[in-house]
Design a protein around this motif. Sequence first.
Motif, PDB file in Angstrom:
ATOM      1  N   LEU A   1     -52.856 -16.758   4.428  1.00  0.00           N
ATOM      2  CA  LEU A   1     -51.469 -16.740   3.963  1.00  0.00           C
ATOM      3  C   LEU A   1     -50.697 -17.833   4.689  1.00  0.00           C
ATOM      4  O   LEU A   1     -50.875 -18.039   5.886  1.00  0.00           O
ATOM      5  N   SER A   2     -49.828 -18.518   3.959  1.00  0.00           N
ATOM      6  CA  SER A   2     -48.972 -19.519   4.600  1.00  0.00           C
ATOM      7  C   SER A   2     -47.502 -19.112   4.513  1.00  0.00           C
ATOM      8  O   SER A   2     -46.639 -19.774   5.074  1.00  0.00           O
ATOM      9  N   GLU A   3     -47.248 -18.005   3.813  1.00  0.00           N
ATOM     10  CA  GLU A   3     -45.882 -17.511   3.680  1.00  0.00           C
ATOM     11  C   GLU A   3     -45.905 -15.995   3.566  1.00  0.00           C
ATOM     12  O   GLU A   3     -46.715 -15.429   2.831  1.00  0.00           O
ATOM     13  N   ILE A   4     -45.008 -15.353   4.296  1.00  0.00           N
ATOM     14  CA  ILE A   4     -44.867 -13.900   4.265  1.00  0.00           C
ATOM     15  C   ILE A   4     -43.388 -13.600   4.079  1.00  0.00           C
ATOM     16  O   ILE A   4     -42.550 -14.150   4.796  1.00  0.00           O
ATOM     17  N   LYS A   5     -43.054 -12.733   3.127  1.00  0.00           N
ATOM     18  CA  LYS A   5     -41.663 -12.359   2.874  1.00  0.00           C
ATOM     19  C   LYS A   5     -41.480 -10.869   3.134  1.00  0.00           C
ATOM     20  O   LYS A   5     -42.283 -10.048   2.671  1.00  0.00           O
ATOM     21  N   VAL A   6     -40.402 -10.534   3.864  1.00  0.00           N
ATOM     22  CA  VAL A   6     -40.063  -9.144   4.170  1.00  0.00           C
ATOM     23  C   VAL A   6     -38.547  -8.980   4.093  1.00  0.00           C
ATOM     24  O   VAL A   6     -37.818  -9.953   3.971  1.00  0.00           O
ATOM     25  N   LYS A   7     -38.088  -7.746   4.214  1.00  0.00           N
ATOM     26  CA  LYS A   7     -36.657  -7.432   4.206  1.00  0.00           C
ATOM     27  C   LYS A   7     -36.163  -7.253   5.650  1.00  0.00           C
ATOM     28  O   LYS A   7     -36.866  -6.689   6.484  1.00  0.00           O
TER      29      LYS A   7
ATOM     30  N   PHE B   1     -44.676 -18.841  11.961  1.00  0.00           N
ATOM     31  CA  PHE B   1     -45.760 -18.079  12.585  1.00  0.00           C
ATOM     32  C   PHE B   1     -46.933 -19.012  12.806  1.00  0.00           C
ATOM     33  O   PHE B   1     -47.065 -20.043  12.145  1.00  0.00           O
ATOM     34  N   LEU B   2     -47.778 -18.656  13.784  1.00  0.00           N
ATOM     35  CA  LEU B   2     -48.895 -19.514  14.150  1.00  0.00           C
ATOM     36  C   LEU B   2     -49.941 -18.730  14.922  1.00  0.00           C
ATOM     37  O   LEU B   2     -49.706 -17.601  15.343  1.00  0.00           O
ATOM     38  N   CYS B   3     -51.085 -19.373  15.117  1.00  0.00           N
ATOM     39  CA  CYS B   3     -52.109 -18.908  16.048  1.00  0.00           C
ATOM     40  C   CYS B   3     -51.927 -19.768  17.291  1.00  0.00           C
ATOM     41  O   CYS B   3     -51.897 -20.998  17.201  1.00  0.00           O
ATOM     42  N   SER B   4     -51.813 -19.141  18.465  1.00  0.00           N
ATOM     43  CA  SER B   4     -51.529 -19.901  19.678  1.00  0.00           C
ATOM     44  C   SER B   4     -52.772 -20.278  20.483  1.00  0.00           C
ATOM     45  O   SER B   4     -52.657 -20.818  21.579  1.00  0.00           O
ATOM     46  N   PHE B   5     -53.981 -20.020  19.948  1.00  0.00           N
ATOM     47  CA  PHE B   5     -55.205 -20.482  20.610  1.00  0.00           C
ATOM     48  C   PHE B   5     -55.128 -22.017  20.655  1.00  0.00           C
ATOM     49  O   PHE B   5     -54.610 -22.631  19.720  1.00  0.00           O
ATOM     50  N   PRO B   6     -55.617 -22.641  21.733  1.00  0.00           N
ATOM     51  CA  PRO B   6     -55.439 -24.090  21.890  1.00  0.00           C
ATOM     52  C   PRO B   6     -55.799 -24.906  20.642  1.00  0.00           C
ATOM     53  O   PRO B   6     -56.908 -24.836  20.132  1.00  0.00           O
ATOM     54  N   GLY B   7     -54.801 -25.661  20.160  1.00  0.00           N
ATOM     55  CA  GLY B   7     -54.992 -26.565  19.034  1.00  0.00           C
ATOM     56  C   GLY B   7     -54.918 -25.937  17.662  1.00  0.00           C
ATOM     57  O   GLY B   7     -54.817 -26.638  16.662  1.00  0.00           O
ATOM     58  N   HIS B   8     -54.947 -24.626  17.573  1.00  0.00           N
ATOM     59  CA  HIS B   8     -54.983 -23.970  16.264  1.00  0.00           C
ATOM     60  C   HIS B   8     -53.666 -24.070  15.505  1.00  0.00           C
ATOM     61  O   HIS B   8     -53.651 -24.054  14.280  1.00  0.00           O
ATOM     62  N   TYR B   9     -52.554 -24.157  16.221  1.00  0.00           N
ATOM     63  CA  TYR B   9     -51.254 -24.143  15.540  1.00  0.00           C
ATOM     64  C   TYR B   9     -51.080 -25.308  14.568  1.00  0.00           C
ATOM     65  O   TYR B   9     -50.258 -25.236  13.658  1.00  0.00           O
ATOM     66  N   ALA B  10     -51.874 -26.363  14.729  1.00  0.00           N
ATOM     67  CA  ALA B  10     -51.773 -27.510  13.812  1.00  0.00           C
ATOM     68  C   ALA B  10     -52.173 -27.120  12.389  1.00  0.00           C
ATOM     69  O   ALA B  10     -51.624 -27.634  11.417  1.00  0.00           O
ATOM     70  N   LEU B  11     -53.121 -26.196  12.262  1.00  0.00           N
ATOM     71  CA  LEU B  11     -53.586 -25.752  10.939  1.00  0.00           C
ATOM     72  C   LEU B  11     -53.203 -24.313  10.623  1.00  0.00           C
ATOM     73  O   LEU B  11     -52.961 -23.974   9.470  1.00  0.00           O
ATOM     74  N   MET B  12     -53.190 -23.467  11.640  1.00  0.00           N
ATOM     75  CA  MET B  12     -52.949 -22.031  11.433  1.00  0.00           C
ATOM     76  C   MET B  12     -51.479 -21.724  11.661  1.00  0.00           C
ATOM     77  O   MET B  12     -51.080 -21.254  12.731  1.00  0.00           O
ATOM     78  N   LYS B  13     -50.679 -21.978  10.632  1.00  0.00           N
ATOM     79  CA  LYS B  13     -49.244 -21.752  10.743  1.00  0.00           C
ATOM     80  C   LYS B  13     -48.684 -21.449   9.369  1.00  0.00           C
ATOM     81  O   LYS B  13     -49.335 -21.656   8.348  1.00  0.00           O
ATOM     82  N   GLY B  14     -47.457 -20.949   9.374  1.00  0.00           N
ATOM     83  CA  GLY B  14     -46.797 -20.648   8.110  1.00  0.00           C
ATOM     84  C   GLY B  14     -45.375 -20.203   8.345  1.00  0.00           C
ATOM     85  O   GLY B  14     -44.849 -20.305   9.457  1.00  0.00           O
ATOM     86  N   LYS B  15     -44.765 -19.683   7.298  1.00  0.00           N
ATOM     87  CA  LYS B  15     -43.362 -19.256   7.353  1.00  0.00           C
ATOM     88  C   LYS B  15     -43.267 -17.748   7.133  1.00  0.00           C
ATOM     89  O   LYS B  15     -43.868 -17.200   6.216  1.00  0.00           O
ATOM     90  N   PHE B  16     -42.510 -17.104   8.006  1.00  0.00           N
ATOM     91  CA  PHE B  16     -42.189 -15.686   7.921  1.00  0.00           C
ATOM     92  C   PHE B  16     -40.750 -15.618   7.452  1.00  0.00           C
ATOM     93  O   PHE B  16     -39.834 -15.954   8.205  1.00  0.00           O
ATOM     94  N   ILE B  17     -40.555 -15.241   6.196  1.00  0.00           N
ATOM     95  CA  ILE B  17     -39.231 -15.289   5.581  1.00  0.00           C
ATOM     96  C   ILE B  17     -38.653 -13.884   5.513  1.00  0.00           C
ATOM     97  O   ILE B  17     -39.237 -12.981   4.927  1.00  0.00           O
ATOM     98  N   VAL B  18     -37.491 -13.728   6.142  1.00  0.00           N
ATOM     99  CA  VAL B  18     -36.806 -12.440   6.143  1.00  0.00           C
ATOM    100  C   VAL B  18     -35.605 -12.555   5.215  1.00  0.00           C
ATOM    101  O   VAL B  18     -34.749 -13.415   5.390  1.00  0.00           O
ATOM    102  N   GLU B  19     -35.577 -11.683   4.210  1.00  0.00           N
ATOM    103  CA  GLU B  19     -34.501 -11.715   3.200  1.00  0.00           C
ATOM    104  C   GLU B  19     -33.451 -10.654   3.460  1.00  0.00           C
ATOM    105  O   GLU B  19     -33.694  -9.663   4.076  1.00  0.00           O
TER     106      GLU B  19
END
Length: 175
Positions: free
Chosen positions: A67-73, A157-175
Amino acid sequence: MNKRHINYVLGTIFSLVVLTSCGGEKKEEPKETIKLGVQKEEEPKAEINSNVTEIVISGDDMMKFDLSEIKVKAGQKIKITLRHKGKMDVNVMGHNFVILKQGVDVAEFGAKAAVARDTKYIPVGSENDIVAHTDLIGGGQTTSVEFDAPEAGTYDFLCSFPGHYALMKGKFIVE
């Protein structure tokens, strides 16, 4: 031997292999029957709360979230479950799921996290930079975190393991 004899010998051997592999004891394995409209029984859960929004995100050995995007309330109770679908060990290809507060620079946080091995790549003193995070897991493992969604806005949002945040990231959208 001519070509015809060789074909005959090979054909005979092939036939014997097929015939002998088909014989033997027949093991009766239990078959699972699935009926439409009927749920398979699962282990009882301690409590089922319909007020919790459950989200499952998976990571793999290719350093990718599904997932690269998550939407919640806003204000909603959230349960994020992270599944590591890979096979690699936590020390080689560990993953976690970290939601940063608004205004926190992903690259700066990732650089601090890369040297925070003793705290599972969550930098000491970064509590004010994080909305929520899971534990660090390796291949085949699963972890979860529950929290209340923050105020409306877009969070990284991201994975904080070394170097992973470059690929393992996305947007957590709160509506």
